[in-house]
Design a protein around this motif. Structure first.
Motif, PDB file in Angstrom:
ATOM      1  N   SER A  75       0.825  -1.211   0.000  1.00  0.00           N
ATOM      2  CA  SER A  75       0.000   0.000   0.000  1.00  0.00           C
ATOM      3  C   SER A  75       0.859   1.261   0.000  1.00  0.00           C
ATOM      4  O   SER A  75       0.493   2.265  -0.614  1.00  0.00           O
ATOM      5  N   VAL A  76       2.018   1.211   0.665  1.00  0.00           N
ATOM      6  CA  VAL A  76       2.920   2.366   0.632  1.00  0.00           C
ATOM      7  C   VAL A  76       3.511   2.522  -0.773  1.00  0.00           C
ATOM      8  O   VAL A  76       3.621   3.632  -1.293  1.00  0.00           O
ATOM      9  N   LEU A  77       3.846   1.413  -1.421  1.00  0.00           N
ATOM     10  CA  LEU A  77       4.305   1.486  -2.811  1.00  0.00           C
ATOM     11  C   LEU A  77       3.205   1.999  -3.723  1.00  0.00           C
ATOM     12  O   LEU A  77       3.478   2.710  -4.690  1.00  0.00           O
ATOM     13  N   ASP A  78       1.967   1.653  -3.411  1.00  0.00           N
ATOM     14  CA  ASP A  78       0.832   2.122  -4.207  1.00  0.00           C
ATOM     15  C   ASP A  78       0.715   3.650  -4.151  1.00  0.00           C
ATOM     16  O   ASP A  78       0.370   4.279  -5.145  1.00  0.00           O
ATOM     17  N   VAL A  79       1.020   4.243  -3.008  1.00  0.00           N
ATOM     18  CA  VAL A  79       1.002   5.703  -2.909  1.00  0.00           C
ATOM     19  C   VAL A  79       2.019   6.290  -3.876  1.00  0.00           C
ATOM     20  O   VAL A  79       1.733   7.224  -4.623  1.00  0.00           O
ATOM     21  N   TRP A  80       3.224   5.738  -3.876  1.00  0.00           N
ATOM     22  CA  TRP A  80       4.280   6.246  -4.739  1.00  0.00           C
ATOM     23  C   TRP A  80       3.917   6.060  -6.213  1.00  0.00           C
ATOM     24  O   TRP A  80       4.083   6.972  -7.019  1.00  0.00           O
ATOM     25  N   ILE A  81       3.388   4.887  -6.563  1.00  0.00           N
ATOM     26  CA  ILE A  81       3.010   4.614  -7.954  1.00  0.00           C
ATOM     27  C   ILE A  81       1.867   5.525  -8.381  1.00  0.00           C
ATOM     28  O   ILE A  81       1.885   6.102  -9.470  1.00  0.00           O
ATOM     29  N   THR A  82       0.862   5.690  -7.534  1.00  0.00           N
ATOM     30  CA  THR A  82      -0.273   6.551  -7.860  1.00  0.00           C
ATOM     31  C   THR A  82       0.186   7.985  -8.058  1.00  0.00           C
ATOM     32  O   THR A  82      -0.263   8.682  -8.966  1.00  0.00           O
ATOM     33  N   ARG A  83       1.112   8.431  -7.218  1.00  0.00           N
ATOM     34  CA  ARG A  83       1.636   9.790  -7.345  1.00  0.00           C
ATOM     35  C   ARG A  83       2.380   9.981  -8.659  1.00  0.00           C
ATOM     36  O   ARG A  83       2.206  10.986  -9.352  1.00  0.00           O
ATOM     37  N   GLN A  84       3.183   8.979  -9.039  1.00  0.00           N
ATOM     38  CA  GLN A  84       3.920   9.074 -10.297  1.00  0.00           C
ATOM     39  C   GLN A  84       2.985   9.045 -11.496  1.00  0.00           C
ATOM     40  O   GLN A  84       3.163   9.797 -12.455  1.00  0.00           O
ATOM     41  N   VAL A  85       1.969   8.185 -11.453  1.00  0.00           N
ATOM     42  CA  VAL A  85       1.006   8.107 -12.553  1.00  0.00           C
ATOM     43  C   VAL A  85       0.240   9.406 -12.671  1.00  0.00           C
ATOM     44  O   VAL A  85       0.026   9.926 -13.775  1.00  0.00           O
ATOM     45  N   TRP A  86      -0.172   9.987 -11.524  1.00  0.00           N
ATOM     46  CA  TRP A  86      -0.911  11.242 -11.577  1.00  0.00           C
ATOM     47  C   TRP A  86      -0.043  12.351 -12.176  1.00  0.00           C
ATOM     48  O   TRP A  86      -0.505  13.136 -12.990  1.00  0.00           O
ATOM     49  N   ARG A  87       1.222  12.391 -11.761  1.00  0.00           N
ATOM     50  CA  ARG A  87       2.123  13.404 -12.323  1.00  0.00           C
ATOM     51  C   ARG A  87       2.295  13.217 -13.820  1.00  0.00           C
ATOM     52  O   ARG A  87       2.355  14.178 -14.577  1.00  0.00           O
ATOM     53  N   GLN A  88       2.403  11.971 -14.238  1.00  0.00           N
ATOM     54  CA  GLN A  88       2.617  11.712 -15.658  1.00  0.00           C
ATOM     55  C   GLN A  88       1.389  12.101 -16.475  1.00  0.00           C
ATOM     56  O   GLN A  88       1.513  12.645 -17.562  1.00  0.00           O
ATOM     57  N   ARG A  89       0.200  11.836 -15.927  1.00  0.00           N
ATOM     58  CA  ARG A  89      -1.025  12.148 -16.672  1.00  0.00           C
ATOM     59  C   ARG A  89      -1.421  13.615 -16.574  1.00  0.00           C
ATOM     60  O   ARG A  89      -1.926  14.189 -17.531  1.00  0.00           O
ATOM     61  N   ASN A  90      -1.229  14.242 -15.429  1.00  0.00           N
ATOM     62  CA  ASN A  90      -1.734  15.592 -15.206  1.00  0.00           C
ATOM     63  C   ASN A  90      -0.659  16.628 -14.943  1.00  0.00           C
ATOM     64  O   ASN A  90      -0.966  17.797 -14.792  1.00  0.00           O
ATOM     65  N   GLY A  91       0.566  16.190 -14.856  1.00  0.00           N
ATOM     66  CA  GLY A  91       1.631  17.124 -14.535  1.00  0.00           C
ATOM     67  C   GLY A  91       2.197  17.769 -15.775  1.00  0.00           C
ATOM     68  O   GLY A  91       1.494  18.396 -16.557  1.00  0.00           O
ATOM     69  N   VAL A  92       3.477  17.577 -15.990  1.00  0.00           N
ATOM     70  CA  VAL A  92       4.153  18.166 -17.135  1.00  0.00           C
ATOM     71  C   VAL A  92       3.721  17.427 -18.387  1.00  0.00           C
ATOM     72  O   VAL A  92       3.817  16.213 -18.466  1.00  0.00           O
ATOM     73  N   VAL A  93       3.239  18.172 -19.360  1.00  0.00           N
ATOM     74  CA  VAL A  93       2.777  17.570 -20.605  1.00  0.00           C
ATOM     75  C   VAL A  93       3.909  17.658 -21.614  1.00  0.00           C
ATOM     76  O   VAL A  93       4.587  18.681 -21.724  1.00  0.00           O
ATOM     77  N   SER A  94       4.121  16.599 -22.382  1.00  0.00           N
ATOM     78  CA  SER A  94       5.252  16.569 -23.291  1.00  0.00           C
ATOM     79  C   SER A  94       4.951  17.187 -24.646  1.00  0.00           C
ATOM     80  O   SER A  94       5.750  17.082 -25.552  1.00  0.00           O
ATOM     81  N   GLU A  95       3.822  17.816 -24.806  1.00  0.00           N
ATOM     82  CA  GLU A  95       3.512  18.493 -26.061  1.00  0.00           C
ATOM     83  C   GLU A  95       3.603  20.007 -25.844  1.00  0.00           C
ATOM     84  O   GLU A  95       3.536  20.461 -24.713  1.00  0.00           O
ATOM     85  N   PRO A  96       3.759  20.782 -26.922  1.00  0.00           N
ATOM     86  CA  PRO A  96       3.885  22.229 -26.724  1.00  0.00           C
ATOM     87  C   PRO A  96       2.664  22.806 -26.017  1.00  0.00           C
ATOM     88  O   PRO A  96       1.534  22.457 -26.321  1.00  0.00           O
ATOM     89  N   SER A  97       2.924  23.687 -25.076  1.00  0.00           N
ATOM     90  CA  SER A  97       1.823  24.278 -24.323  1.00  0.00           C
ATOM     91  C   SER A  97       1.183  25.408 -25.118  1.00  0.00           C
ATOM     92  O   SER A  97       1.704  25.848 -26.143  1.00  0.00           O
ATOM     93  N   SER A  98       0.054  25.888 -24.639  1.00  0.00           N
ATOM     94  CA  SER A  98      -0.636  26.978 -25.322  1.00  0.00           C
ATOM     95  C   SER A  98       0.210  28.248 -25.289  1.00  0.00           C
ATOM     96  O   SER A  98       0.176  29.047 -26.223  1.00  0.00           O
ATOM     97  N   ALA A  99       1.002  28.430 -24.235  1.00  0.00           N
ATOM     98  CA  ALA A  99       1.877  29.603 -24.160  1.00  0.00           C
ATOM     99  C   ALA A  99       2.940  29.534 -25.257  1.00  0.00           C
ATOM    100  O   ALA A  99       3.259  30.526 -25.902  1.00  0.00           O
ATOM    101  N   GLU A 100       3.473  28.342 -25.490  1.00  0.00           N
ATOM    102  CA  GLU A 100       4.475  28.171 -26.542  1.00  0.00           C
ATOM    103  C   GLU A 100       3.851  28.418 -27.912  1.00  0.00           C
ATOM    104  O   GLU A 100       4.463  29.028 -28.769  1.00  0.00           O
ATOM    105  N   ARG A 101       2.620  27.954 -28.094  1.00  0.00           N
ATOM    106  CA  ARG A 101       1.945  28.196 -29.376  1.00  0.00           C
ATOM    107  C   ARG A 101       1.768  29.687 -29.617  1.00  0.00           C
ATOM    108  O   ARG A 101       1.926  30.165 -30.727  1.00  0.00           O
ATOM    109  N   GLY A 102       1.465  30.429 -28.552  1.00  0.00           N
ATOM    110  CA  GLY A 102       1.290  31.878 -28.685  1.00  0.00           C
ATOM    111  C   GLY A 102       2.573  32.567 -29.093  1.00  0.00           C
ATOM    112  O   GLY A 102       2.576  33.420 -29.982  1.00  0.00           O
ATOM    113  N   THR A 103       3.681  32.185 -28.473  1.00  0.00           N
ATOM    114  CA  THR A 103       4.956  32.816 -28.849  1.00  0.00           C
ATOM    115  C   THR A 103       5.346  32.413 -30.264  1.00  0.00           C
ATOM    116  O   THR A 103       5.938  33.204 -30.991  1.00  0.00           O
TER     117      THR A 103
END
Length: 119
Positions: A75-103
């Motif tokens: 269950s403690v490993l599950d916390v770490w895995i869930t945190r990493q998955v959440w970051r991967q899905r909702n954190g830093v996106v690997s595609e250009p952001s809307s700010a980059e598109r504007g510039t």
């Protein structure tokens, strides 16, 4: 802690300096891990006291405590895995952001501006 003036009837004042709230899936996993770890610690204490007193429950309690330790570790490993998955899905996106598109659009307009003025 500083005493702040608060309106009558208000129980507390929100402190904005704290850490941000964990995402819901991560918090749920953390609460699960905390509960399972607490139960496992109680099982370990029961197993210890049963062993000290020589009770017939010592062996089953020890087996339950060992199984609980495996589950609590997972269950403690599950916390770490869930945190990493959440970051991967909702954190830093690997595609250009809307700010980059504007510039990029602004640079494109600047490149085209001399061409439209010359024409």
């Amino acid at each position: 802690m500083e005493h702040e003036a608060r309106p009558v009837g208000q129980l507390w004042v929100e402190d904005e300096k704290g850490r941000r709230r964990m995402p819901d899936p991560v918090r749920r996993a953390a609460v699960r891990a905390l509960l399972l770890t607490s139960v496992t610690m109680i099982q370990a204490m029961v197993a210890f006291f049963c062993s000290v007193t020589g009770s017939w429950l010592a062996f089953p309690a020890t087996v339950a405590a060992v199984a609980g330790t495996v589950v609590a570790t997972w269950s403690v490993l599950d916390v770490w895995i869930t945190r990493q998955v959440w970051r991967q899905r909702n954190g830093v996106v690997s595609e250009p952001s809307s700010a980059e598109r504007g510039t990029r659009r602004e640079r494109h307009r600047e490149d085209r501006a001399p061409l439209t003025e010359a024409a």
